[in-house]
Write an enzyme that holds these catalytic residues in place. Structure first.
Site, PDB file in Angstrom:
ATOM      1  N   THR A 165     -59.542  -5.076   8.523  1.00  9.46           N
ATOM      2  CA  THR A 165     -59.001  -4.654   7.220  1.00  9.46           C
ATOM      3  C   THR A 165     -58.941  -5.776   6.170  1.00  9.46           C
ATOM      4  OG1 THR A 165     -56.778  -5.085   8.042  1.00  9.46           O
ATOM      5  CG2 THR A 165     -57.564  -2.805   8.180  1.00  9.46           C
TER       6      THR A 165
ATOM      7  N   SER B 254     -48.294 -10.780   3.572  1.00 10.76           N
ATOM      8  CA  SER B 254     -47.076 -10.959   4.363  1.00 10.76           C
ATOM      9  C   SER B 254     -46.169 -12.046   3.780  1.00 10.76           C
ATOM     10  CB  SER B 254     -47.450 -11.277   5.820  1.00 10.76           C
ATOM     11  OG  SER B 254     -48.445 -12.270   5.860  1.00 10.76           O
TER      12      SER B 254
ATOM     13  N   GLU C  74     -55.581  -7.981  15.276  1.00  7.90           N
ATOM     14  CA  GLU C  74     -56.028  -6.650  14.814  1.00  7.90           C
ATOM     15  C   GLU C  74     -57.339  -6.247  15.501  1.00  7.90           C
ATOM     16  OE1 GLU C  74     -56.554  -6.084  10.522  1.00  7.90           O
ATOM     17  OE2 GLU C  74     -58.105  -4.615  11.021  1.00  7.90           O
TER      18      GLU C  74
HETATM   19  S1  SF4 Z   1     -52.806  -5.793   4.415  1.00  6.83           S
HETATM   20 FE1  SF4 Z   1     -50.963  -4.591   4.744  1.00  6.83          FE
HETATM   21  S2  SF4 Z   1     -51.486  -2.486   4.165  1.00  6.83           S
HETATM   22 FE2  SF4 Z   1     -53.384  -3.638   4.441  1.00  6.83          FE
HETATM   23  S3  SF4 Z   1     -53.977  -3.278   6.567  1.00  6.83           S
HETATM   24 FE3  SF4 Z   1     -52.810  -5.176   6.557  1.00  6.83          FE
HETATM   25  S4  SF4 Z   1     -50.701  -4.548   6.968  1.00  6.83           S
HETATM   26 FE4  SF4 Z   1     -51.829  -2.713   6.366  1.00  6.83          FE
END
Ligand code: SF4
Length: 279
Positions: free
Chosen positions: A161, A261, A125
């Site tokens: 995130t 996940s 990411e």
């Molecule tokens: S946890 Fe899920 S909803 Fe949150 S950023 Fe990662 S993939 Fe997206």
């Protein structure tokens, strides 16, 4: 034995969306369907997708024809350009929350900020964020790096995130002393934050926590850290087969949480195994 299962455990909307797009693509396509790297960070789900026909490529040199699915964590800007240049059909399964981070970083750069990401430099990411590969966007991985950060005119700050709010606030408060202007965006995913809060709450009420999810999953590993930091005995497992019956000796109340996940069938398997052992 009492089992407390987090109501936030399991698939988040970004993962559900990525899986739905992938399954739909598989159904519709008459050619090879690839993901670049694993679609999500859960080895059991990836195995299941492979059995259904998904091919996992490590780079564009492994793909001559077919459809390319962009994984939920995003791909590097260089790889994205390579896919566009290849002319292959692309299905974008990148989570909208990850895209928001990428977009904010581009905006902050255009506005002349020194852009800093709080996260793990080698996580896909973070690698998908513009400017990371060239060192034009900086990454802070720990408190020491924030403390030794050089003084600059203006800092634009975002978080990977899956970081915790508490940690992000700590880094932001340290960087405040390094600049005249700090513009910080709260980019920690809601689903991640809710899961962390619920897991922390449960860990404070039980004698043992099981955190279920990929060992390669950043958000699952973070959950395990949070539970352990609450002073609760914590095990990070991928599936029920890792549970050792001796762990449960003398335990009257156990908590279970799972990463974004982790599929429902794995969580159910863990609950069933604990119930079976404690009978
Ligand atoms: S946890 Fe899920 S909803 Fe949150 S950023 Fe990662 S993939 Fe997206």
């Amino acid at each position: 034995m009492e089992i407390v299962l987090s109501k936030e455990a399991g698939f988040c909307f970004g993962v559900k969306r990525a899986l739905k797009l992938t399954n739909q693509t598989l159904e519709k396509s008459r050619c090879n369907v690839y993901t670049l790297g694993p679609l999500i960070h859960n080895p059991q789900v990836i195995e299941d997708l492979k059995n259904k026909g998904i091919l996992v490529a490590q780079g564009m040199d492994e793909i001559a024809t077919g459809v390319v699915i962009l994984r939920s964590h995003g791909v590097t800007p260089k790889l994205y350009q390579q896919i566009l240049d290849s002319g292959l059909k692309m299905v974008d399964a990148v989570c909208p929350n990850v895209k928001r981070v990428q977009k904010l970083v581009s905006q902050l750069k255009q506005e002349g900020y020194t852009v800093v990401v709080v996260g793990e430099k080698n996580h896909p990411e973070v690698m998908s964020i513009p400017g990371i590969a060239e060192g034009a966007t900086l990454v802070i991985e720990n408190i020491e790096q924030a403390e030794s950060f050089p003084r600059v005119e203006r800092i634009g700050l975002v978080a990977q995130t899956t970081q915790t709010c508490e940690y992000f606030r700590k880094i932001a408060s340290l960087l405040l002393h390094k600049t005249f202007e700090l513009r910080a965006y709260h980019t920690i995913c809601d689903a991640v934050e809710r899961r962390q809060q619920d897991s922390r709450k449960i860990a404070q009420q039980v004698e043992m926590m099981l955190v279920v999810g990929g060992k390669n999953s950043a958000n699952t590993s973070r959950l395990a850290q949070i539970c352990a930091m609450s002073g609760c005995v914590t095990y990070h497992i991928e599936t029920s087969s890792e549970i050792q019956p001796e762990w449960l000796k003398g335990i009257k109340k156990i908590g279970i949480t799972a990463g974004a996940s982790t599929p429902p069938w794995i969580i159910e398997g863990v609950v069933d195994r604990i119930t079976g052992i404690s009978r």
